[in-house]
Design a protein around this motif. Sequence first.
Motif, PDB file in Angstrom:
ATOM      1  N   PRO A  19      39.862  48.200  41.421  1.00 21.56           N
ATOM      2  CA  PRO A  19      41.324  48.701  42.166  1.00 21.56           C
ATOM      3  C   PRO A  19      41.359  49.756  42.876  1.00 21.56           C
ATOM      4  CG  PRO A  19      41.547  47.758  39.918  1.00 21.56           C
ATOM      5  CD  PRO A  19      40.049  47.918  40.179  1.00 21.56           C
ATOM      6  N   PHE A  20      40.441  50.748  42.308  1.00 24.39           N
ATOM      7  CA  PHE A  20      40.475  52.010  43.145  1.00 24.39           C
ATOM      8  C   PHE A  20      39.649  52.046  44.414  1.00 24.39           C
ATOM      9  CE2 PHE A  20      41.249  53.442  38.643  1.00 24.39           C
ATOM     10  CZ  PHE A  20      42.156  54.486  38.883  1.00 24.39           C
ATOM     11  N   ILE A  21      38.709  51.204  44.488  1.00 26.85           N
ATOM     12  CA  ILE A  21      38.037  51.128  45.587  1.00 26.85           C
ATOM     13  C   ILE A  21      39.015  50.286  46.716  1.00 26.85           C
ATOM     14  CG2 ILE A  21      36.240  49.804  46.899  1.00 26.85           C
ATOM     15  CD1 ILE A  21      34.384  50.061  44.394  1.00 26.85           C
ATOM     16  N   LYS A  22      39.790  49.104  46.389  1.00 23.43           N
ATOM     17  CA  LYS A  22      40.839  48.464  47.021  1.00 23.43           C
ATOM     18  C   LYS A  22      41.813  49.485  47.409  1.00 23.43           C
ATOM     19  CE  LYS A  22      44.317  44.981  46.559  1.00 23.43           C
ATOM     20  NZ  LYS A  22      44.917  44.103  45.800  1.00 23.43           N
ATOM     21  N   HIS A  23      42.373  50.306  46.629  1.00 22.71           N
ATOM     22  CA  HIS A  23      43.300  51.477  47.008  1.00 22.71           C
ATOM     23  C   HIS A  23      42.635  52.356  47.923  1.00 22.71           C
ATOM     24  CE1 HIS A  23      47.034  53.726  46.493  1.00 22.71           C
ATOM     25  NE2 HIS A  23      46.027  54.754  46.080  1.00 22.71           N
ATOM     26  N   GLY A  24      41.394  52.978  47.798  1.00 25.99           N
ATOM     27  CA  GLY A  24      40.910  54.041  48.756  1.00 25.99           C
ATOM     28  C   GLY A  24      40.507  53.372  50.034  1.00 25.99           C
ATOM     29  N   SER A  25      40.708  52.159  50.226  1.00 25.48           N
ATOM     30  CA  SER A  25      40.222  51.463  51.638  1.00 25.48           C
ATOM     31  C   SER A  25      41.334  51.102  52.479  1.00 25.48           C
ATOM     32  CB  SER A  25      39.540  50.073  51.545  1.00 25.48           C
ATOM     33  OG  SER A  25      40.059  48.948  50.784  1.00 25.48           O
ATOM     34  N   LYS A  26      42.637  51.380  51.862  1.00 24.39           N
ATOM     35  CA  LYS A  26      44.050  51.280  52.652  1.00 24.39           C
ATOM     36  C   LYS A  26      43.803  52.193  53.635  1.00 24.39           C
ATOM     37  CE  LYS A  26      47.232  49.883  48.770  1.00 24.39           C
ATOM     38  NZ  LYS A  26      48.112  50.345  48.053  1.00 24.39           N
ATOM     39  N   LEU A  90      33.851  40.804  31.086  1.00 27.77           N
ATOM     40  CA  LEU A  90      34.569  41.954  30.910  1.00 27.77           C
ATOM     41  C   LEU A  90      35.018  42.640  32.095  1.00 27.77           C
ATOM     42  CD1 LEU A  90      32.466  43.192  27.774  1.00 27.77           C
ATOM     43  CD2 LEU A  90      34.895  42.629  27.615  1.00 27.77           C
ATOM     44  N   THR A  91      34.307  42.405  32.970  1.00 26.03           N
ATOM     45  CA  THR A  91      34.647  43.313  34.380  1.00 26.03           C
ATOM     46  C   THR A  91      35.981  42.607  34.767  1.00 26.03           C
ATOM     47  OG1 THR A  91      32.196  43.290  35.044  1.00 26.03           O
ATOM     48  CG2 THR A  91      33.871  43.557  36.753  1.00 26.03           C
ATOM     49  N   PHE A  92      36.216  41.363  34.700  1.00 29.59           N
ATOM     50  CA  PHE A  92      37.490  40.894  35.105  1.00 29.59           C
ATOM     51  C   PHE A  92      38.636  41.332  34.492  1.00 29.59           C
ATOM     52  CE2 PHE A  92      40.768  37.732  33.419  1.00 29.59           C
ATOM     53  CZ  PHE A  92      41.266  37.579  34.864  1.00 29.59           C
ATOM     54  N   ALA A  93      38.475  41.692  32.912  1.00 34.77           N
ATOM     55  CA  ALA A  93      39.455  42.174  32.099  1.00 34.77           C
ATOM     56  C   ALA A  93      39.760  43.408  32.497  1.00 34.77           C
ATOM     57  CB  ALA A  93      38.914  42.277  30.559  1.00 34.77           C
ATOM     58  N   PHE A  94      38.478  44.473  32.707  1.00 30.25           N
ATOM     59  CA  PHE A  94      38.855  45.505  32.978  1.00 30.25           C
ATOM     60  C   PHE A  94      39.460  45.884  34.364  1.00 30.25           C
ATOM     61  CE2 PHE A  94      35.769  46.617  29.652  1.00 30.25           C
ATOM     62  CZ  PHE A  94      36.486  47.318  28.505  1.00 30.25           C
ATOM     63  N   THR A  95      39.268  44.893  35.299  1.00 38.64           N
ATOM     64  CA  THR A  95      39.831  44.834  36.646  1.00 38.64           C
ATOM     65  C   THR A  95      41.406  44.719  36.546  1.00 38.64           C
ATOM     66  OG1 THR A  95      37.750  44.233  37.575  1.00 38.64           O
ATOM     67  CG2 THR A  95      39.967  43.975  38.836  1.00 38.64           C
ATOM     68  N   VAL A  96      41.894  43.950  35.611  1.00 42.48           N
ATOM     69  CA  VAL A  96      43.209  43.407  35.534  1.00 42.48           C
ATOM     70  C   VAL A  96      44.075  44.800  34.797  1.00 42.48           C
ATOM     71  CG1 VAL A  96      44.726  42.170  34.289  1.00 42.48           C
ATOM     72  CG2 VAL A  96      42.808  41.069  35.375  1.00 42.48           C
ATOM     73  N   LEU A  97      43.125  45.372  33.959  1.00 39.02           N
ATOM     74  CA  LEU A  97      43.912  46.441  33.098  1.00 39.02           C
ATOM     75  C   LEU A  97      44.036  47.619  34.373  1.00 39.02           C
ATOM     76  CD1 LEU A  97      42.211  46.094  29.421  1.00 39.02           C
ATOM     77  CD2 LEU A  97      44.397  45.474  30.340  1.00 39.02           C
ATOM     78  N   ALA A  98      42.966  48.022  34.662  1.00 39.87           N
ATOM     79  CA  ALA A  98      42.856  49.026  35.809  1.00 39.87           C
ATOM     80  C   ALA A  98      44.008  48.802  36.940  1.00 39.87           C
ATOM     81  CB  ALA A  98      41.522  49.404  36.237  1.00 39.87           C
ATOM     82  N   GLY A  99      43.998  47.853  37.307  1.00 40.79           N
ATOM     83  CA  GLY A  99      44.814  47.334  38.422  1.00 40.79           C
ATOM     84  C   GLY A  99      46.388  47.686  37.873  1.00 40.79           C
ATOM     85  N   LEU A 101      47.386  49.578  35.625  1.00 39.28           N
ATOM     86  CA  LEU A 101      47.456  51.136  35.775  1.00 39.28           C
ATOM     87  C   LEU A 101      48.026  51.661  37.013  1.00 39.28           C
ATOM     88  CD1 LEU A 101      44.750  52.405  33.312  1.00 39.28           C
ATOM     89  CD2 LEU A 101      47.223  52.197  32.975  1.00 39.28           C
ATOM     90  N   LEU A 102      47.478  51.136  38.197  1.00 35.52           N
ATOM     91  CA  LEU A 102      47.851  51.581  39.516  1.00 35.52           C
ATOM     92  C   LEU A 102      49.122  50.838  39.976  1.00 35.52           C
ATOM     93  CD1 LEU A 102      44.336  51.461  41.158  1.00 35.52           C
ATOM     94  CD2 LEU A 102      45.878  53.514  40.840  1.00 35.52           C
ATOM     95  N   GLY A 103      49.776  49.922  39.206  1.00 36.79           N
ATOM     96  CA  GLY A 103      50.990  49.533  39.611  1.00 36.79           C
ATOM     97  C   GLY A 103      50.811  48.144  40.123  1.00 36.79           C
TER      98      GLY A 103
END
Length: 127
Positions: A19-26, A90-99, A101-103
């Motif tokens: 999610p941070f990579i996605k956010h950083g590429s805006k 687990l990557t899927f689960a942590f992606t959802v959790l981190a996303g 946290l980013l709203g």
Amino acid sequence: MNNAFGLVAVAVCWGSTNPFIKHGSKGIDKVSKKYAREPWYVRTGMEYWFLLTRWQYVLPLAINLSGSAVYYYTLGNSNLSMIVPITNSLTFAFTVLAGTLLGEQIGSRETLLGIVLVFIGVLLMLS
């Protein structure tokens, strides 16, 4: 499994940075539109320049790639039939959790249930 910590570390590195990579590429779409009439190599070069000069993109990417290094190390020292499903789920689960946290929207209750079932499945595979 003695590489369980490595698998979880890889999943955290990959999942939490997505999610941070996605956010950083805006904003890359604006660069693409600005150079739309240029040759493909100019447009691509400007897109790379945009991404590589933003710490919001480069830092999560570096962490993500360090997770890949740990992943390749664990591939050589573990049972392949367990590494791939554990790490990817687990990557899927942590992606959802981190996303979250980013709203970003977490989805439905079924998504949460899926994450819980992923963790239960991983625990069963490791036991």
